[in-house]
Structures are given as C-alpha cells and as structure tokens.
Design a protein around this motif. Structure first.
Motif, PDB file in Angstrom:
ATOM      1  N   UNK A  34      -8.642   5.833 -12.480  1.00 18.33           N
ATOM      2  CA  UNK A  34      -9.227   6.792 -12.655  1.00 18.33           C
ATOM      3  C   UNK A  34      -8.320   7.902 -13.566  1.00 18.33           C
ATOM      4  N   UNK A  35      -7.242   7.578 -13.063  1.00 19.55           N
ATOM      5  CA  UNK A  35      -5.684   8.094 -13.074  1.00 19.55           C
ATOM      6  C   UNK A  35      -5.341   7.204 -15.710  1.00 19.55           C
ATOM      7  N   UNK A  36      -5.796   6.212 -15.188  1.00 21.91           N
ATOM      8  CA  UNK A  36      -5.612   5.280 -16.581  1.00 21.91           C
ATOM      9  C   UNK A  36      -6.024   6.108 -17.866  1.00 21.91           C
ATOM     10  N   UNK A  37      -5.333   5.680 -19.108  1.00 22.48           N
ATOM     11  CA  UNK A  37      -5.795   5.754 -20.229  1.00 22.48           C
ATOM     12  C   UNK A  37      -7.302   5.036 -20.757  1.00 22.48           C
ATOM     13  N   UNK A  38      -7.467   3.652 -20.282  1.00 21.99           N
ATOM     14  CA  UNK A  38      -7.909   2.716 -20.734  1.00 21.99           C
ATOM     15  C   UNK A  38      -8.872   2.734 -20.106  1.00 21.99           C
ATOM     16  N   UNK A  39     -10.492   3.120 -19.612  1.00 22.51           N
ATOM     17  CA  UNK A  39     -11.523   2.959 -19.622  1.00 22.51           C
ATOM     18  C   UNK A  39     -12.701   1.882 -19.962  1.00 22.51           C
ATOM     19  N   UNK A  40     -12.250   0.646 -19.197  1.00 27.62           N
ATOM     20  CA  UNK A  40     -12.794  -0.576 -19.745  1.00 27.62           C
ATOM     21  C   UNK A  40     -13.857  -1.039 -19.095  1.00 27.62           C
ATOM     22  N   UNK A  94       1.068  -0.875  -0.026  1.00 27.15           N
ATOM     23  CA  UNK A  94      -0.124   0.287   0.025  1.00 27.15           C
ATOM     24  C   UNK A  94       0.722   1.219  -0.124  1.00 27.15           C
ATOM     25  N   UNK A  95       2.127   0.807   0.440  1.00 27.24           N
ATOM     26  CA  UNK A  95       2.905   1.937   0.574  1.00 27.24           C
ATOM     27  C   UNK A  95       3.520   2.458  -0.492  1.00 27.24           C
ATOM     28  N   UNK A  96       4.014   1.836  -1.130  1.00 23.95           N
ATOM     29  CA  UNK A  96       4.860   1.298  -2.239  1.00 23.95           C
ATOM     30  C   UNK A  96       3.660   2.195  -3.352  1.00 23.95           C
ATOM     31  N   UNK A  97       2.771   2.079  -3.209  1.00 22.99           N
ATOM     32  CA  UNK A  97       1.764   2.325  -4.143  1.00 22.99           C
ATOM     33  C   UNK A  97       1.244   3.826  -3.979  1.00 22.99           C
ATOM     34  N   UNK A  98       1.062   4.102  -2.706  1.00 19.33           N
ATOM     35  CA  UNK A  98       0.928   5.535  -2.316  1.00 19.33           C
ATOM     36  C   UNK A  98       2.133   6.160  -3.206  1.00 19.33           C
ATOM     37  N   UNK A  99       3.505   5.981  -3.089  1.00 21.95           N
ATOM     38  CA  UNK A  99       4.839   6.581  -3.246  1.00 21.95           C
ATOM     39  C   UNK A  99       4.196   6.581  -5.028  1.00 21.95           C
ATOM     40  N   UNK A 100       4.061   5.495  -5.708  1.00 18.34           N
ATOM     41  CA  UNK A 100       4.314   5.532  -7.284  1.00 18.34           C
ATOM     42  C   UNK A 100       3.014   6.484  -7.216  1.00 18.34           C
ATOM     43  N   UNK A 101       2.123   6.396  -6.700  1.00 22.02           N
ATOM     44  CA  UNK A 101       1.104   7.583  -6.942  1.00 22.02           C
ATOM     45  C   UNK A 101       1.423   8.658  -6.792  1.00 22.02           C
ATOM     46  N   UNK A 102       2.326   9.244  -5.657  1.00 19.78           N
ATOM     47  CA  UNK A 102       2.674  10.464  -5.668  1.00 19.78           C
ATOM     48  C   UNK A 102       3.401  11.250  -7.020  1.00 19.78           C
ATOM     49  N   UNK A 103       4.343  10.146  -7.681  1.00 20.71           N
ATOM     50  CA  UNK A 103       5.207  10.380  -8.827  1.00 20.71           C
ATOM     51  C   UNK A 103       4.634   9.608  -9.765  1.00 20.71           C
ATOM     52  N   UNK A 104       3.290  10.066  -9.629  1.00 21.36           N
ATOM     53  CA  UNK A 104       2.507   9.740 -10.940  1.00 21.36           C
ATOM     54  C   UNK A 104       2.590   8.942 -11.551  1.00 21.36           C
ATOM     55  N   UNK A 105       3.718   7.949 -11.263  1.00 19.47           N
ATOM     56  CA  UNK A 105       3.062   6.377 -11.803  1.00 19.47           C
ATOM     57  C   UNK A 105       2.013   5.554 -11.949  1.00 19.47           C
ATOM     58  N   UNK A 106       1.823   5.559 -13.061  1.00 18.10           N
ATOM     59  CA  UNK A 106       0.259   5.198 -12.704  1.00 18.10           C
ATOM     60  C   UNK A 106       0.175   3.561 -12.789  1.00 18.10           C
ATOM     61  N   UNK A 107       0.719   3.086 -13.041  1.00 22.04           N
ATOM     62  CA  UNK A 107       0.950   1.624 -13.559  1.00 22.04           C
ATOM     63  C   UNK A 107       1.462   1.105 -12.463  1.00 22.04           C
ATOM     64  N   UNK A 108       2.960   1.851 -11.746  1.00 21.40           N
ATOM     65  CA  UNK A 108       3.644   0.753 -10.604  1.00 21.40           C
ATOM     66  C   UNK A 108       2.206   0.951  -9.199  1.00 21.40           C
ATOM     67  N   UNK A 109       1.452   2.143  -9.973  1.00 25.67           N
ATOM     68  CA  UNK A 109       0.746   2.740  -8.147  1.00 25.67           C
ATOM     69  C   UNK A 109       0.091   1.515  -8.273  1.00 25.67           C
ATOM     70  N   UNK A 110      -0.863   1.790  -9.120  1.00 22.43           N
ATOM     71  CA  UNK A 110      -2.184   0.120  -9.420  1.00 22.43           C
ATOM     72  C   UNK A 110      -1.185  -0.738  -9.260  1.00 22.43           C
ATOM     73  N   UNK A 111      -1.158  -1.332  -9.681  1.00 21.24           N
ATOM     74  CA  UNK A 111       0.060  -2.671  -9.662  1.00 21.24           C
ATOM     75  C   UNK A 111       0.109  -3.615  -8.147  1.00 21.24           C
ATOM     76  N   UNK A 112       0.345  -2.180  -7.452  1.00 20.43           N
ATOM     77  CA  UNK A 112       1.081  -2.147  -5.519  1.00 20.43           C
ATOM     78  C   UNK A 112      -0.844  -2.249  -4.863  1.00 20.43           C
ATOM     79  N   UNK A 113      -1.472  -1.633  -5.217  1.00 18.48           N
ATOM     80  CA  UNK A 113      -2.677  -1.418  -4.628  1.00 18.48           C
ATOM     81  C   UNK A 113      -3.642  -3.079  -4.816  1.00 18.48           C
TER      82      UNK A 113
END
Length: 252
Positions: A102-108, A61-80
């Motif tokens: 919500x920040x991911x480009x693909x809305x499936x 969860x903390x890794x996901x938050x850190x990547x989210x703050x860095x605007x790295x969406x793939x890794x943040x979703x991965x760790x969540x």
C-alpha cells in the motif's frame, strides 16, 4: 606458567567469538535490537545470518519488518516475498506484505488469473515444494507400511481396510510428488524481482535512447522475462512489458 595462562586466555576469547557468530545467538541479538527500536543495527545482525547461507521465512520476515520500520519499502517488500517463497503459509508475512504494498507508489491492477493459474495458486503453490516433497515421502512410507500389514493380516475385513488405506496413501503420494515437481518448476522458471531504484524508466528497447513507455518505482514487483547485457525485459502485474536496467531490481 605465563604461556599457559596466555594460551587459556586466547582459547576463551576464541570460544566467545565463536559463540557470538552462532546464528541462534545473532538472531537473539537482532531480535533484542528490534525490540529496542534499533532497526538499523537489527538489520545488520539479520544480514550476518543471511550471509552465512541460512534460509528461513522467519529470518526474512524479521528483515522485512525491520526495513518497514525504517520506511524502506523496496527491501521490506523484497523480504516479505522471500519469506513467502520459503513458506507460502506464513500469514504474518502475507498480512505485512499487503501493508507494505500500500505504501508503494505504483498501483497496478492485476490481470485476472486463468483457470490453470487459479488451480496453481490454490493448490500447487499452497505449500512449498519442500513441504510437498516431505508429504510425498510420508505418504509413501504410510502406504508401504499398511500394504505390509494388509499382506500379513488374516481376516478379510482387516485386509480390506488396510488395503484401502495403502491405496489412498499411495494416491496422495502420487499427487504430492507431482505437486512438488510442478511447484519447483514454477518457482525456478518464473524469475521474480522487486524494483529497488526510486524511479526507473521502462524502455521500448534495451537502449537508453529508446522511447520510455512508463516509469516504475521502488517496491514494484516484476517478472524477468529476458536479459540482454545490462538490460532486462520485465512484465508487470497488468501484463505490460518493457526493458529496464538490470541493476534497478533484485531477484527473490
């Protein structure tokens, strides 16, 4: 005397280094870096803990938050997603995953679940298989304990109460044990992954010159159905399938 002092000095340095590698110490350091908005450094510390083989929904969860703050969406979703796989009841990870998606480009648009899938999501997957297993062990112990109490009781009223409790406990044990096995089977049979490449073409066949069906983007969740060399057949939430290069995603 000098040798003794040198030996003591080396021992102290070794002890300090050992302490610095302690997961709890690293975790505290990473948290401090995160609070100081030093997210890249925080990620490095958290990753050091992960490399040691520690599995924790809080760590992920903390890794996901850190990547989210860095605007790295793939890794943040991965760790969540990893956090929720360890602990499906981590509400913070669930909420933050919604924001990250919500920040991911693909809305499936997801295909509606079947009755069996709803039962799985609402009951079997409500706890991790470890939690179901612990509940099963506890209920088996409680059932056995109350059966012994029933056996050695003298009054019929008490015997009836203790017997009923033991039966109920054993029924819950059976359900928990079944759910633990089913949960584990579902997790191990379904290979899920997150796309890490900014943009990846989905091919009709596992060939570069094959027709491109559509594109996927960083942060999209896929289910891996088949692997053929450097290619993987994947399925997305709306049921569409296709082949992508295996290096473009990471399993969680």
């Amino acid at each position: 005397m000098k040798r003794v002092i040198l030996y003591l000095f080396i021992s102290v340095i070794s002890f300090v280094n050992a302490q610095n590698q302690n997961p709890e110490t690293l975790f505290e350091q990473a948290n401090s870096l995160y609070k100081a908005d030093k997210f890249n450094e925080a990620v490095k510390k958290y990753k050091e803990i992960e490399k040691e083989g520690y599995i924790s929904d809080v760590l992920y969860y903390n890794l996901g938050n850190s990547y989210y703050k860095l605007n790295q969406i793939g890794p943040s979703i991965f760790y969540y997603e990893k956090a929720l796989k360890v602990n499906p009841n981590n509400k913070d990870a669930k909420n933050n995953l919604i924001f990250a998606n919500r920040l991911a480009l693909d809305k499936i648009e997801e295909v509606p679940n079947s009755v069996l899938e709803n039962i799985s999501d609402n009951f079997i997957m409500k706890l991790s298989y470890n939690q179901w297993a612990v509940l099963a062990v506890v209920m088996a112990f409680v059932g056995a304990l109350f059966f012994l109490i029933y056996y050695f009781s003298f009054t019929s009223k008490k015997k009836l109460i203790f017997f009923n409790i033991s039966i109920i406990s054993l029924v819950i044990f059976g359900i928990s044990f079944f759910f633990a096995i089913k949960n584990h089977d579902l997790i191990t049979s379904d290979v899920e992954a997150i796309v890490f490449t900014e943009k990846v073409p989905v091919k009709e066949a596992p060939k570069m010159n094959s027709e491109t069906l559509y594109d996927l983007h960083e942060g999209t969740k896929v289910k891996v159905l088949e692997i053929d060399g450097e290619w993987s057949k994947v399925k997305i939430a709306n049921g569409n399938e296709g082949w992508i290069q295996s290096e473009s995603y990471r399993e969680f």
